[in-house]
Design an enzyme around this catalytic site. Structure first.
Site, PDB file in Angstrom:
ATOM      1  N   HIS A 179       0.849  -1.195   0.000  1.00  0.00           N
ATOM      2  CA  HIS A 179       0.000   0.000   0.000  1.00  0.00           C
ATOM      3  C   HIS A 179       0.878   1.237   0.000  1.00  0.00           C
ATOM      4  CE1 HIS A 179       0.918   0.827   4.223  1.00  0.00           C
ATOM      5  NE2 HIS A 179       0.497  -0.385   4.572  1.00  0.00           N
ATOM      6  N   SER A 221       2.610  -5.285   7.011  1.00  0.00           N
ATOM      7  CA  SER A 221       2.264  -4.973   5.629  1.00  0.00           C
ATOM      8  C   SER A 221       3.392  -5.360   4.691  1.00  0.00           C
ATOM      9  CB  SER A 221       1.976  -3.481   5.471  1.00  0.00           C
ATOM     10  OG  SER A 221       0.683  -3.176   5.883  1.00  0.00           O
ATOM     11  N   ASP A 272      -3.529 -19.468  13.839  1.00  0.00           N
ATOM     12  CA  ASP A 272      -2.527 -20.149  14.651  1.00  0.00           C
ATOM     13  C   ASP A 272      -2.493 -19.580  16.073  1.00  0.00           C
ATOM     14  OD1 ASP A 272      -0.077 -22.045  14.482  1.00  0.00           O
ATOM     15  OD2 ASP A 272       0.688 -20.244  15.471  1.00  0.00           O
TER      16      ASP A 272
END
Length: 329
Positions: A154, A291, A276
């Protein structure tokens, strides 16, 4: 004196052209933590504070200075760093010149007089400034055919500033993760990391689908992997790679719960949940700094982590790898 206020852009964004042709690629798998530095072509005003001029209180905010203004010149002389800005201002003060700043604001140039408080040879302007952005993210892939890298997934920007300036150039460095602040619903957590001094790449683009650039060296434990097309991605089990301690890559199992069949570049094509228990015990969900973490399914790179659902931090969103490869062109 001018005060530098360093803004750390956090690397998971909180939820807020049909490609000519996208081919599967053979790339080097990422997952490493990276430090990112982007450089303004100027000096950004990040805030103001009150000073005294002729025994009267003065705040530049009341004189039309805005957070996000980009200072590009002092009396016509270009500046692109805090040190150069200070040198230019000091020289004009010594020469007893009126100081005029050239400011970029919303793609237009504005001229403003700089007022200052002087005391015992020191000057204070009432402006907080910064000459770049620094943050932590995750490498998605290295492309040995082009010697390019793709990361983050992004746009990197300073959400605290009102500026529409997008920085396109900068550098990436090794990064060492010291600790993790877990997420809570309503408050995403974050990685706390040190940025190393060794530059590993040069950024040439920063856009809505990540940062891209030229890399210098590949990781020592490089692993070649094929990329998957959008149509190959399935609901169900997958995992992503990221660093939660030091430089160690960790496998984070997830369940892909929703897929958007996009025919043009767009964010949040992949919706997933962390499943998990070990990872959840460390992070309690998606955290800032993840990210760019590469998502792998059926032995192929399918996308990367980009966003966290702030209301349900166990849930995150990803960008299809097709769109990263398309933007890397």
């Amino acid at each position: 004196m001018l005060y530098k206020k360093l803004s750390i852009t956090l690397m998971v964004v909180v939820c807020l052209l049909f490609p000519s042709q996208v081919f599967a690629a053979e790339v080097i798998l990422g997952g490493q933590s990276i430090g990112i530095e982007l450089d303004y072509d100027g000096v950004m005003i990040s805030g103001t504070y009150e000073i005294s001029i002729d025994n009267k209180k003065y705040n530049p905010a009341n004189d039309g200075y805005l957070s996000g203004d980009l200072i590009v010149a002092v009396n016509g002389e270009h500046v692109d760093s805090i040190s150069l800005l200070m040198d230019r201002v000091e020289k004009e003060i010594e020469d007893k010149q009126t100081i005029t700043l050239t400011i970029k604001r919303h793609q237009k140039e504005v001229k403003k007089e700089l007022k200052f408080q002087e005391n015992n040879g020191q000057f204070t302007t009432g402006l907080y400034v910064q000459d770049g952005l620094t943050g932590i993210g995750t490498m998605t892939y290295y492309n040995p055919q082009t010697r390019h890298f793709g990361a983050l997934g992004h746009l990197m920007c300073d959400v605290s500033l009102s500026s529409d300036v997008i920085i396109k150039e900068g550098s990436i460095y090794n990064s060492y993760v010291k600790k993790v602040h877990p997420s809570q619903n309503g408050t995403p957590g974050e990685k706390v990391a040190d940025i190393g001094s060794i530059q590993i790449g040069t950024i040439f683009d920063n856009n809505n689908y990540g940062i891209y650039g030229d890399y210098q060296d590949l990781p020592s434990d490089k692993k070649v992997i094929s990329t998957a097309s959008i149509d190959e991605v399935e609901k169900g089990e997958a995992y992503f790679l990221t660093v939660l301690d030091g430089h160690t890559l960790m496998k984070c199992p997830i369940k892909i719960t929703k897929l958007k069949k996009q025919n043009e570049p767009s964010i949040k094509g992949i919706t997933f949940e962390i499943t998990d228990k070990k990872i959840l015990s460390l992070t309690n969900g998606i955290i800032q700094g993840m990210s760019g973490s590469p998502i792998i399914q059926n032995g192929k790179l399918v996308g990367c982590v980009t966003h966290v659902d702030v209301n349900n931090v166990h849930q995150g969103y990803g960008l299809y790898i097709d769109w990263m490869l398309e933007n890397d062109k």
